[in-house]
Design an enzyme around this catalytic site. Structure first.
Site, PDB file in Angstrom:
ATOM      1  N   CYS A  26      -3.687  -7.285   2.057  1.00 17.73           N
ATOM      2  CA  CYS A  26      -2.244  -7.424   1.673  1.00 17.73           C
ATOM      3  C   CYS A  26      -1.509  -6.934   3.466  1.00 17.73           C
ATOM      4  O   CYS A  26      -1.628  -6.100   3.793  1.00 17.73           O
ATOM      5  CB  CYS A  26      -1.762  -6.133   0.590  1.00 17.73           C
ATOM      6  SG  CYS A  26      -0.657  -6.316   0.284  1.00 17.73           S
ATOM      7  N   HIS A  43      -3.469 -11.345  -7.318  1.00 18.55           N
ATOM      8  CA  HIS A  43      -2.834 -10.554  -5.980  1.00 18.55           C
ATOM      9  C   HIS A  43      -1.171 -11.100  -6.068  1.00 18.55           C
ATOM     10  O   HIS A  43      -0.635  -9.530  -5.889  1.00 18.55           O
ATOM     11  CB  HIS A  43      -3.765 -11.152  -4.926  1.00 18.55           C
ATOM     12  CG  HIS A  43      -3.135  -9.997  -3.556  1.00 18.55           C
ATOM     13  ND1 HIS A  43      -3.777  -8.896  -2.665  1.00 18.55           N
ATOM     14  CD2 HIS A  43      -1.750 -10.092  -3.148  1.00 18.55           C
ATOM     15  CE1 HIS A  43      -3.381  -8.117  -2.519  1.00 18.55           C
ATOM     16  NE2 HIS A  43      -2.452  -9.311  -1.964  1.00 18.55           N
ATOM     17  N   GLU A  44      -0.688 -11.932  -6.129  1.00 21.29           N
ATOM     18  CA  GLU A  44       0.631 -11.868  -5.834  1.00 21.29           C
ATOM     19  C   GLU A  44       1.412 -11.644  -7.540  1.00 21.29           C
ATOM     20  O   GLU A  44       2.173 -11.369  -7.184  1.00 21.29           O
ATOM     21  CB  GLU A  44       1.054 -13.507  -5.795  1.00 21.29           C
ATOM     22  CG  GLU A  44       0.229 -14.138  -3.944  1.00 21.29           C
ATOM     23  CD  GLU A  44       0.714 -13.277  -3.100  1.00 21.29           C
ATOM     24  OE1 GLU A  44      -0.333 -13.203  -2.261  1.00 21.29           O
ATOM     25  OE2 GLU A  44       1.547 -12.571  -2.890  1.00 21.29           O
ATOM     26  N   HIS A  87       2.074  -7.854  -7.283  1.00 21.17           N
ATOM     27  CA  HIS A  87       3.069  -7.757  -6.838  1.00 21.17           C
ATOM     28  C   HIS A  87       4.241  -7.561  -7.741  1.00 21.17           C
ATOM     29  O   HIS A  87       5.522  -6.704  -7.753  1.00 21.17           O
ATOM     30  CB  HIS A  87       3.306  -8.392  -5.425  1.00 21.17           C
ATOM     31  CG  HIS A  87       2.682  -8.230  -4.420  1.00 21.17           C
ATOM     32  ND1 HIS A  87       2.430  -6.979  -3.641  1.00 21.17           N
ATOM     33  CD2 HIS A  87       1.569  -8.389  -3.636  1.00 21.17           C
ATOM     34  CE1 HIS A  87       1.696  -6.238  -2.793  1.00 21.17           C
ATOM     35  NE2 HIS A  87       1.206  -8.111  -2.153  1.00 21.17           N
TER      36      HIS A  87
END
Ligand SMILES: O=C(CSC(=O)[C@H](Cc1ccccc1)CC(F)(F)F)c1ccccc1
Ligand SMILES: [Zn+2]
Length: 157
Positions: A100, A142-143, A146
């Site tokens: 990251c 993963h995004e 966020h």
């Protein structure tokens, strides 16, 4: 092009639930999205989410490419995804390494759905619905984390 800095773990913005964009705002953010993609490429990332550059809105870029860690990762044009969602996720999960840009120098094994169906809007306001698997599905998840105030270490095995 505005210069953006990447928020590091510890910055509270990484723990916020990002706000959805209204379709009327998409074009207003066009310069920001250009700067976002530039920042990701500058750091050799395969993805980046708006909150990572201190803009708490529901937008990210996915940019898979073959790399030492994932030599068979598909080569894809960096793709901007607005108001992205997972509409279906497989029971089957896969564990693999992630990194990251907000947590430099740390890699961890993360369990992710191996197949997902997603929807998002393009900058032009067109809705896209598509299936993802493998490394691309991993980057999307993963995004999306966020945008929901999560980082990959929260899910690390
Ligand atoms: O360039 C990176 C740095 S980490 C990265 O690109 C993150 C995306 C990512 C990397 C690996 C797995 C899933 C997501 C980007 C972030 F932090 F903005 F989300 C990389 C890491 C593993 C494989 C290939 C490339
Ligand atoms: Zn990240």
């Amino acid at each position: 092009m505005e210069t953006l800095t990447i928020a590091q773990l510890g910055n509270p913005i990484l723990r916020k639930h990002a706000a959805p964009l209204s379709a009327g705002q998409y074009q207003d953010f066009a310069p920001f999205f250009k700067a976002l993609q530039h920042k990701m490429l500058e750091h050799n990332g395969v993805g980046i989410a708006a909150p990572q550059v201190n803009e708490s809105i529901r937008a990210f870029i996915v940019a898979s490419r073959p790399n030492p860690r994932y030599p068979d990762a598909p080569m894809m044009e960096p793709t901007l995804m607005l108001n992205p969602e997972i509409v279906w996720a497989s029971e089957s999960m896969e564990k693999d390494w992630e990194g990251c840009l907000s947590i430099p120098g740390i890699r961890a094994l993360v369990n992710r759905h191996s197949h997902i169906e997603v929807r998002y809007d393009t900058l032009e306001g067109k809705e896209v619905k598509t299936q993802m698997e493998g490394f691309i599905a991993r980057i999307f998840q993963h995004e999306l984390d966020h945008l929901n105030g999560l980082v990959f270490l929260d899910q690390a095995e």
